[in-house]
Design an enzyme around this catalytic site. Structure first.
Site, PDB file in Angstrom:
ATOM      1  N   ASP A  47      23.487  49.949  52.747  1.00 49.55           N
ATOM      2  CA  ASP A  47      23.749  49.406  53.987  1.00 49.55           C
ATOM      3  C   ASP A  47      22.617  50.485  55.012  1.00 49.55           C
ATOM      4  O   ASP A  47      22.193  49.771  54.968  1.00 49.55           O
ATOM      5  CB  ASP A  47      25.287  51.004  53.773  1.00 49.55           C
ATOM      6  N   SER A  48      23.484  49.591  55.738  1.00 51.21           N
ATOM      7  CA  SER A  48      22.569  49.488  57.178  1.00 51.21           C
ATOM      8  C   SER A  48      22.189  51.049  57.768  1.00 51.21           C
ATOM      9  O   SER A  48      21.499  51.145  58.689  1.00 51.21           O
ATOM     10  CB  SER A  48      23.088  48.025  58.421  1.00 51.21           C
ATOM     11  N   CYS A 110      27.387  46.888  52.340  1.00 47.43           N
ATOM     12  CA  CYS A 110      27.647  46.805  53.480  1.00 47.43           C
ATOM     13  C   CYS A 110      28.200  45.298  54.035  1.00 47.43           C
ATOM     14  O   CYS A 110      27.705  44.272  52.964  1.00 47.43           O
ATOM     15  CB  CYS A 110      25.940  46.821  54.499  1.00 47.43           C
ATOM     16  N   GLU A 189      29.730  56.479  65.079  1.00 49.95           N
ATOM     17  CA  GLU A 189      28.470  56.849  64.604  1.00 49.95           C
ATOM     18  C   GLU A 189      28.512  58.007  66.070  1.00 49.95           C
ATOM     19  O   GLU A 189      27.867  59.029  65.488  1.00 49.95           O
ATOM     20  CB  GLU A 189      27.303  56.177  64.878  1.00 49.95           C
ATOM     21  N   CYS A 221      34.322  46.216  57.365  1.00 44.82           N
ATOM     22  CA  CYS A 221      32.786  46.668  57.719  1.00 44.82           C
ATOM     23  C   CYS A 221      33.195  48.551  57.194  1.00 44.82           C
ATOM     24  O   CYS A 221      34.436  48.988  57.678  1.00 44.82           O
ATOM     25  CB  CYS A 221      32.914  47.019  59.442  1.00 44.82           C
ATOM     26  N   HIS A 223      32.371  50.893  58.166  1.00 44.23           N
ATOM     27  CA  HIS A 223      33.211  52.275  59.125  1.00 44.23           C
ATOM     28  C   HIS A 223      33.757  52.361  59.364  1.00 44.23           C
ATOM     29  O   HIS A 223      34.658  53.389  60.080  1.00 44.23           O
ATOM     30  CB  HIS A 223      32.214  51.628  60.959  1.00 44.23           C
TER      31      HIS A 223
HETATM   32  N1  DGL Z   1      27.669  48.676  57.280  1.00 43.09           N
HETATM   33  C1  DGL Z   1      27.499  47.292  58.454  1.00 43.09           C
HETATM   34  C2  DGL Z   1      29.294  46.651  58.005  1.00 43.09           C
HETATM   35  O1  DGL Z   1      29.643  46.640  56.979  1.00 43.09           O
HETATM   36  C3  DGL Z   1      28.574  47.809  60.423  1.00 43.09           C
HETATM   37  C4  DGL Z   1      27.571  48.236  60.898  1.00 43.09           C
HETATM   38  C5  DGL Z   1      26.247  47.212  61.044  1.00 43.09           C
HETATM   39  O2  DGL Z   1      27.029  45.974  62.009  1.00 43.09           O
HETATM   40  O3  DGL Z   1      25.163  47.193  60.363  1.00 43.09           O
HETATM   41  O4  DGL Z   1      29.165  45.526  58.425  1.00 43.09           O
END
Ligand code: DGL
Length: 306
Positions: A47-48, A110, A189, A221, A223
């Protein structure tokens, strides 16, 4: 600590590349041996940043015998505001890193990378790679009665229109409303789940969706499941809220079984490794609030080297 596997009927095709070369007879033994050793290999998840832990949590819950290597790109988060080319390049680097851990399959946790990079990378690497978009879309298609689905995600995911395309590919009669909610990521976060500002921002982003007539909403997303109860409170009980993480773990199970890659050595302690590109301690603290076990150690990787 772990929950039992939820049994389910065989579902539609998991989100993995099709094909595969016909095997020559004399190669059969070698392939079988490789498969046997691959079964205990870990699953790579990336993931990011921290959000993908919501997907790892589901995999741990549904596939407790699998080993996992997680990479969170904490140095380069957010992906949601970046271009397609950049997200593909980041994803390629992470996949190359995960390959050094001998992963048997990769889950792009992600949504943004699933939306923008999955098609490119799945043709580039010889390891099964799945994303979260198709599992999430399918759950929403199954849930909607009025044929009206809402999708919330990052700017990049919403701009890509991928959820609309995939949902309408499954059922062209479904109307899809997508909404970018970029501020949800920093709120999560910063641990602002209970803060009044979160309530206000949820209202700001979701008012038109709540006042419309959707009856299923995808948390597109990583999060957003972490503020799901707040979103649920605001949206009311009449809407099915879909967390793609749940369906993704189910699809992963099907994929591993189909390819005879599931780890059948149950009873052994599963092994979880966590890597990030920056701020390992911050990640570890966050991970301990999400995961159903203590995350003892997180290692920093210079991902630009891959
Ligand atoms: N992990 C990203 C997503 O699921 C969210 C956070 C980001 O913008 O990197 O789209």
């Amino acid at each position: 600590m772990f929950f039992g596997l939820r049994e389910r009927e065989a579902r539609s095709k998991p989100e993995v590349p099709s094909g595969g070369k016909p095997r020559l007879k004399r190669k059969k033994k070698e392939t079988t041996v490789n498969k046997a050793s691959l079964k205990t290999a870990p699953i790579g998840v990336f993931d990011s940043g921290v959000g993908g832990l919501t997907v790892v949590r589901e995999i741990v819950r549904q596939l407790p015998d699998e080993n996992i290597v997680y990479f969170g790109d904490t140095a380069r988060v957010p992906y949601g505001s970046k271009s397609k080319n950049t997200i593909i390049r980041f994803s390629e680097q992470i996949i190359r890193f995960l390959r050094t851990k001998q992963v048997k399959a990769i889950v792009i946790a992600c949504n943004t990378a699933s939306a923008l990079a999955l098609d490119a990378v799945r043709h580039e690497f010889d390891v099964p790679i799945m994303g979260v978009v198709i599992p999430g879309a399918r759950a929403a298609v199954e849930a909607t009665r009025r044929k009206k689905v809402g999708v919330v995600g990052t700017d990049a995911t919403v701009r890509s229109g991928v959820y609309t395309r995939v949902i309408q590919g499954m059922n062209p009669q479904i109307e899809v409303t997508e909404k970018a909610c970029p501020l949800f990521v920093p709120l999560v976060e910063e641990g602002f789940k209970e803060h009044v500002v979160t309530k206000e921002i949820i209202e700001h982003y979701l008012k038109s969706m709540r006042d419309g007539d959707i009856d299923a909403m995808i948390l597109g997303c990583t999060h957003y499941p972490l503020i799901r109860s707040k979103i649920r409170e605001y949206m009311g009980d009449g809407i099915t809220i879909v967390n793609p993480a749940y369906e993704t773990a189910m699809d992963l199970k099907i994929l591993l079984e189909k390819r005879e890659l599931a780890n059948d050595r149950s009873g052994m302690h599963s092994h979880y490794e966590f890597y990030v590109s920056d701020a390992a301690e911050k990640f570890r603290c966050f991970a301990n609030t999400v995961m159903p076990f203590d995350v003892p150690e997180t290692n920093v990787v210079n991902i630009e080297e891959y």
